[in-house]
Write a protein that holds these residues in place. Sequence first.
Motif, short mmCIF file in Angstrom:
data_model
loop_
_atom_site.label_atom_id
_atom_site.label_comp_id
_atom_site.label_asym_id
_atom_site.label_seq_id
_atom_site.Cartn_x
_atom_site.Cartn_y
_atom_site.Cartn_z
N ILE A 176 0.84 -1.20 0.00
CA ILE A 176 0.00 0.00 0.00
C ILE A 176 0.87 1.25 0.00
N LEU A 177 1.93 1.25 0.85
CA LEU A 177 2.84 2.39 0.89
C LEU A 177 3.66 2.49 -0.39
N ALA A 178 4.10 1.35 -0.93
CA ALA A 178 4.87 1.37 -2.17
C ALA A 178 4.05 2.00 -3.30
N ALA A 179 2.78 1.63 -3.38
CA ALA A 179 1.91 2.20 -4.41
C ALA A 179 1.77 3.71 -4.22
N GLN A 180 1.65 4.13 -2.97
CA GLN A 180 1.51 5.56 -2.67
C GLN A 180 2.77 6.32 -3.06
N LEU A 181 3.94 5.78 -2.72
CA LEU A 181 5.19 6.46 -3.04
C LEU A 181 5.41 6.58 -4.55
N LEU A 182 5.03 5.54 -5.29
CA LEU A 182 5.15 5.62 -6.74
C LEU A 182 4.18 6.64 -7.31
N LEU A 236 11.62 -8.16 -9.04
CA LEU A 236 10.87 -8.91 -8.04
C LEU A 236 11.40 -10.33 -7.98
N GLU A 237 11.82 -10.74 -6.78
CA GLU A 237 12.32 -12.10 -6.57
C GLU A 237 11.46 -12.82 -5.55
N PHE A 238 11.06 -14.05 -5.89
CA PHE A 238 10.33 -14.92 -4.99
C PHE A 238 11.07 -16.23 -4.87
N ARG A 239 11.42 -16.61 -3.65
CA ARG A 239 12.15 -17.85 -3.43
C ARG A 239 11.51 -18.62 -2.27
N GLN A 240 11.07 -19.84 -2.57
CA GLN A 240 10.59 -20.75 -1.55
C GLN A 240 11.03 -22.16 -1.94
N TRP A 250 11.03 -6.80 -3.51
CA TRP A 250 10.88 -5.86 -4.61
C TRP A 250 11.94 -4.76 -4.53
N THR A 251 12.55 -4.44 -5.66
CA THR A 251 13.40 -3.26 -5.79
C THR A 251 12.87 -2.43 -6.94
N MET A 252 12.39 -1.24 -6.63
CA MET A 252 11.79 -0.38 -7.63
C MET A 252 12.76 0.76 -7.93
N ASP A 253 13.44 0.67 -9.07
CA ASP A 253 14.40 1.69 -9.48
C ASP A 253 13.66 2.95 -9.92
N CYS A 254 14.05 4.08 -9.35
CA CYS A 254 13.44 5.36 -9.70
C CYS A 254 14.53 6.33 -10.15
N ALA A 255 14.13 7.48 -10.63
CA ALA A 255 15.08 8.45 -11.17
C ALA A 255 16.05 8.95 -10.12
N GLY A 279 16.72 7.32 -6.99
CA GLY A 279 17.08 6.30 -6.01
C GLY A 279 16.23 5.07 -6.23
N ASP A 280 16.05 4.27 -5.17
CA ASP A 280 15.17 3.13 -5.31
C ASP A 280 14.38 2.89 -4.03
N ILE A 281 13.33 2.08 -4.16
CA ILE A 281 12.48 1.70 -3.04
C ILE A 281 12.49 0.19 -2.95
N TRP A 282 12.94 -0.31 -1.80
CA TRP A 282 12.99 -1.76 -1.58
C TRP A 282 11.92 -2.13 -0.57
N TRP A 283 11.20 -3.22 -0.82
CA TRP A 283 10.19 -3.64 0.14
C TRP A 283 9.89 -5.13 0.03
N THR A 284 9.31 -5.64 1.10
CA THR A 284 8.88 -7.04 1.14
C THR A 284 7.63 -7.11 2.01
N SER A 285 6.85 -8.18 1.83
CA SER A 285 5.56 -8.23 2.51
C SER A 285 5.11 -9.66 2.71
#
Length: 346
Positions: free
Chosen positions: A133-139, A152-156, A244-249, A251-257
């Motif tokens: 929710i916060l990631a969407a808001q920041l974008l 986006l990386e998913f490992r199980q 998730w690592t979202m590259d932006c102009a 910097g970047d935003i990293w998050w997990t949930s």
Amino acid sequence: MAKVVQVGLGRWGFDWTKEILPTVPQAEMVGYVDTSAEALARVQGELGIPVDKCFTSLDAALEAVNCDLVLGTLRTEAHFPVAKQVLEAGVNVMVEKPFASTIKEAKALIAIARAQGKLLAVSQNYRFFPAPILAAQLLAEQALGPSDIVRLEFRQHGPTVGHNYMEMPDPLLADMSIHHFDLMRMVLNSEPARLSCRTWNPDESPFHSDPAGVALIEFENGTMVNYQASWMSGGPRTAWAGEWTMDCAEGDIWWTSRDHFGPEKADDRLIVRRRGAEPVAPDLPAVPFIDRAGSLAAAVEAVDTGKLPPRFPSGEDNTKSLALVAAAILSAKRDGAWVEIDEVLE
């Protein structure tokens, strides 16, 4: 408050009954349905569900009680016939993802819901966590400027976490990746245009179908998503929503949930890394109903108010997430050839 009937009391349905339904007070449970006498006896004996609220068929439940919403917690192949029956009876319905097995089925359910003026909802529960929710808001605010690429990386490791999908066709793309595809659409606030996908089955894997894959997904706003996922990873496990690592102009935003199943154990994290500055972990937003409870609470709100709440996964909205699954499977069958999303939506 909405009167709710639950259909499907198997292993996962029982978990809904025990762990989720009591946490959403706006949902007044008026019925429980399963064709298995053993399943009904279990919820009666272990959870104290009254016998007069239990039914062996959906027909019997709909005839006996007045309800506003039917919650389907069944196996995927049962989603379509149950949702169709409920909608044709003039009752709102919510089922788990994927809400239909094919795009054709999805369109049929959407058409019935429109004709009946009823709600068709999908429990895309990963939407109801603080970090995405916060990631969407920041974008949306372009806190670090526009984003052109997301990783986006998913490992199980399925065999050691108790998942029983070894014989399931497309266990990665059809069952797991739809969560990630749906989050991509929500967080980027954009629709997918086309993708390229490859999948494989590692040596000594117990899966009958490919549990690992990579995809490159192009969204209509120009963002590219590099997706890597595996049910047979030998590396450290990610949270269920992935990393998730979202590259932006700037910097970047990293998050997990969704680090754990239980809402009380949710351990979302988000870090803003502006170029040339120290990383910052902003406060995560308060989410009153997390995970599946969030899906149910949103559906109840939609029924009660007649308005769709923010981030609501209606069947019509969720068709684009289902289309990503279909396109990824098709691309993998074509050895990674690009597939236009419109091709699978036709």
